[in-house]
Structure formats: structure tokens, C-alpha cells
Design a protein around this motif. Structure first.
Motif, PDB file in Angstrom:
ATOM      1  N   UNK A 123     -17.866  -3.644 -15.933  1.00 27.97           N
ATOM      2  CA  UNK A 123     -17.615  -4.971 -14.524  1.00 27.97           C
ATOM      3  C   UNK A 123     -16.466  -4.879 -13.915  1.00 27.97           C
ATOM      4  N   UNK A 124     -16.891  -4.590 -12.350  1.00 25.82           N
ATOM      5  CA  UNK A 124     -15.814  -5.175 -11.721  1.00 25.82           C
ATOM      6  C   UNK A 124     -15.462  -6.785 -10.902  1.00 25.82           C
ATOM      7  N   UNK A 125     -16.282  -7.222 -11.059  1.00 26.26           N
ATOM      8  CA  UNK A 125     -16.964  -8.064 -10.894  1.00 26.26           C
ATOM      9  C   UNK A 125     -18.263  -9.159 -10.520  1.00 26.26           C
ATOM     10  N   UNK A 126     -17.724 -10.705 -10.656  1.00 24.70           N
ATOM     11  CA  UNK A 126     -18.640 -11.223 -10.690  1.00 24.70           C
ATOM     12  C   UNK A 126     -18.776 -12.538  -9.990  1.00 24.70           C
ATOM     13  N   UNK A 127     -19.687 -12.708  -9.722  1.00 30.49           N
ATOM     14  CA  UNK A 127     -20.471 -13.635  -8.354  1.00 30.49           C
ATOM     15  C   UNK A 127     -20.722 -14.804  -8.854  1.00 30.49           C
ATOM     16  N   UNK A 128     -21.020 -15.390  -8.035  1.00 32.85           N
ATOM     17  CA  UNK A 128     -21.984 -17.104  -8.521  1.00 32.85           C
ATOM     18  C   UNK A 128     -23.843 -16.323  -8.296  1.00 32.85           C
ATOM     19  N   UNK A 140     -31.571 -14.166  -7.837  1.00 30.62           N
ATOM     20  CA  UNK A 140     -29.784 -14.526  -7.063  1.00 30.62           C
ATOM     21  C   UNK A 140     -30.411 -15.960  -6.902  1.00 30.62           C
ATOM     22  N   UNK A 141     -31.175 -16.754  -6.547  1.00 31.26           N
ATOM     23  CA  UNK A 141     -30.894 -18.400  -6.936  1.00 31.26           C
ATOM     24  C   UNK A 141     -30.507 -18.336  -8.300  1.00 31.26           C
ATOM     25  N   UNK A 142     -31.033 -18.081  -9.364  1.00 30.58           N
ATOM     26  CA  UNK A 142     -30.295 -18.491 -10.959  1.00 30.58           C
ATOM     27  C   UNK A 142     -28.919 -17.803 -11.667  1.00 30.58           C
ATOM     28  N   UNK A 143     -28.985 -16.912 -10.670  1.00 34.28           N
ATOM     29  CA  UNK A 143     -27.751 -16.027 -11.344  1.00 34.28           C
ATOM     30  C   UNK A 143     -27.035 -15.640 -10.391  1.00 34.28           C
ATOM     31  N   UNK A 144     -25.804 -14.833 -10.994  1.00 38.33           N
ATOM     32  CA  UNK A 144     -25.154 -13.905 -10.474  1.00 38.33           C
ATOM     33  C   UNK A 144     -24.814 -12.793 -10.500  1.00 38.33           C
ATOM     34  N   UNK A 145     -24.598 -12.170  -9.489  1.00 34.68           N
ATOM     35  CA  UNK A 145     -24.457 -10.369  -9.776  1.00 34.68           C
ATOM     36  C   UNK A 145     -23.479 -10.544 -10.195  1.00 34.68           C
ATOM     37  N   UNK A 159     -20.561   6.281  -9.448  1.00 31.57           N
ATOM     38  CA  UNK A 159     -21.978   5.436  -9.821  1.00 31.57           C
ATOM     39  C   UNK A 159     -21.120   3.477  -9.718  1.00 31.57           C
ATOM     40  N   UNK A 160     -22.220   2.907  -8.909  1.00 26.59           N
ATOM     41  CA  UNK A 160     -22.300   1.111  -9.064  1.00 26.59           C
ATOM     42  C   UNK A 160     -23.752   0.747  -8.815  1.00 26.59           C
ATOM     43  N   UNK A 161     -23.241  -0.057 -10.202  1.00 21.89           N
ATOM     44  CA  UNK A 161     -24.900  -1.100 -10.831  1.00 21.89           C
ATOM     45  C   UNK A 161     -24.614  -2.126 -10.328  1.00 21.89           C
ATOM     46  N   UNK A 162     -25.961  -2.988  -9.329  1.00 19.31           N
ATOM     47  CA  UNK A 162     -25.915  -4.173  -9.805  1.00 19.31           C
ATOM     48  C   UNK A 162     -27.032  -4.600 -10.408  1.00 19.31           C
ATOM     49  N   UNK A 163     -26.560  -5.635 -11.058  1.00 17.15           N
ATOM     50  CA  UNK A 163     -27.943  -6.012 -12.008  1.00 17.15           C
ATOM     51  C   UNK A 163     -27.266  -7.926 -12.080  1.00 17.15           C
ATOM     52  N   UNK A 164     -27.503  -8.599 -13.082  1.00 15.75           N
ATOM     53  CA  UNK A 164     -27.683  -9.830 -12.556  1.00 15.75           C
ATOM     54  C   UNK A 164     -27.122 -10.454 -13.713  1.00 15.75           C
TER      55      UNK A 164
END
Length: 217
Positions: A123-128, A140-145, A159-164
Motif C-alpha cells: 500500500x502506498x496511500x490510504x484515503x478518506x 466511496x461514500x462508506x470506505x476510503x480508497x 502496476x497500480x491497484x485501487x480498492x476499498x
């Protein structure tokens, strides 16, 4: 004589100091954009930073909670190290204090290593999460990315992966690129090109166009 003497016009002259400052600025700018293609660690760092910037500048807000927990653990470990080093107790009377401080330091360091290995992973980033007025995606309203990146050793593919974050069996979107798409043979980095690709990837996540095999919304 009574004739009027010609008046010389003032011509702005670029001083050596101004020229040097401009050259220094250009060199600094070049350093920021040029990367040694043989340095895989630096290469991944540059790519990760560009990916994070693309998402934070336009769409998301970073979640610092896990980082704050890790910083708190690091500060506590450092405090135990300081006490062990500078406690005003003569040796050997200080042995119990040294033992306790050393044990606590290594326990806290072990906890940090466990967090890095089993929670952070790639993981390189956690968001609100996003408010309802900024997205119609319920996840996206309930979980960060959770933004993950992979750049295996001796591989040309990034490779970049986006998940909740925090969602069980989270759907995800994934994109893989050759680094040659964003770097030329001199190591010049096309940051804008990568950011546009990442923005398109986030739009896929937001619109619910998840990769095959991902859980449904």
C-alpha cells in the motif's frame, strides 16, 4: 560645441549573476524530472509519488490515522532508547532499567515491522471516504480508497491497484504499464502522462467498472 550630443539609450544587460541563477534553476528542474533508470528503488518512489499526487490533487483526501499510529509507536520506542542511554543511574544499579527499556524498544520495533509486513504490504496511500455530494458511488461514500503499487525487481512493468479500504472482498481496478511509457532513454519522466492514466483508473473505480472477478457493488 553648440551641437547636441547624441544620447545613448540604456540597454538592459543580463548580469553574470542573473545568468548563473537561471542556469541553477534549470539544473534543479532537470534533476526533478530526470531519473537513473537503473535505480529501481528511486524509480518506484518517483512513480508512487506521482500516483498519489494524481489522486490527492483532484479527487481524494489522505487518511493519516495509520501513519499517526506508527509515528506514536516510533516516538515511544525512541523515548525508551533515550531513557536507557541517559538515565542518571550508575551501573550496575541501572541494569533493571536498561533491561526494561531494551525489551520495550525491541517489542515496539517488532510491532512496527509487523504493521509494515502484514498491514501496509504494497500500500502506498490510504484515503478518506467521499461525501455524497462528490460521488454517487456508495462504496466511496462508506470506505476510503487503498492504493497499491507493484514493481517487481528486474521487471519493466509497474502496476497500480485501487480498492476499498476495510471492505471485505473489495472490488478493485488494476492497470499495468511499461515504465518505458513514462520514461525516455535519458530518464526524463512524463509525470503528466502517468497522472492522466491514474485519473482514468480512478474514474473506472468510481463508475463501478471493476475488473472481472471483483465483488459486485
Amino acid at each position: 560645441s553648440g551641437k547636441d550630443m547624441p544620447v545613448a539609450e540604456a540597454v538592459p544587460v543580463e548580469t553574470k549573476e542573473e545568468t548563473t541563477e537561471e542556469e541553477d534553476y534549470e539544473e534543479d528542474e532537470l534533476e526533478l524530472l530526470q531519473v537513473d533508470l537503473g535505480d529501481m528503488v528511486k524509480l518506484k518512489q518517483i512513480l508512487d509519488e506521482a500516483v498519489a499526487a494524481a489522486l490527492l490533487d483532484k479527487y481524494l483526501e489522505e487518511d493519516y490515522r495509520l501513519d499517526n499510529i506508527k509515528l506514536t509507536i516510533m516516538v515511544a520506542a525512541c523515548l525508551f532508547a533515550v531513557v536507557a542511554q541517559f538515565a542518571p543511574l550508575p551501573f550496575p544499579e541501572s541494569r533493571p532499567v536498561l533491561g526494561v527499556c531494551c525489551c520495550c524498544y525491541f517489542i515496539l520495533s517488532g510491532i512496527l515491522q509487523l504493521i509494515t509486513t502484514f498491514i501496509d504490504k504494497d500500500c502506498i496511500l490510504l484515503t478518506k471516504s467521499l461525501p455524497a455530494d462528490k460521488t454517487s458511488n456508495k462504496d466511496l461514500q462508506s470506505y476510503g480508497v487503498r492504493v497499491r503499487s507493484q514493481f517487481p525487481r528486474f521487471s519493466e512493468f509497474y502496476t497500480v491497484i485501487l480498492e476499498f479500504q476495510g471492505k471485505e472482498n473489495s472490488p478493485s481496478v488494476e492497470q499495468r504499464w511499461s515504465v518505458g511509457k513514462f520514461f525516455d532513454k535519458e530518464g526524463m519522466f512524463d509525470e503528466v502522462g502517468l497522472q492522466l492514466e491514474v485519473e482514468a483508473l480512478f474514474v473506472r473505480l468510481e463508475s463501478g467498472k471493476y475488473d472481472k472477478g471483483a465483488a459486485s457493488k
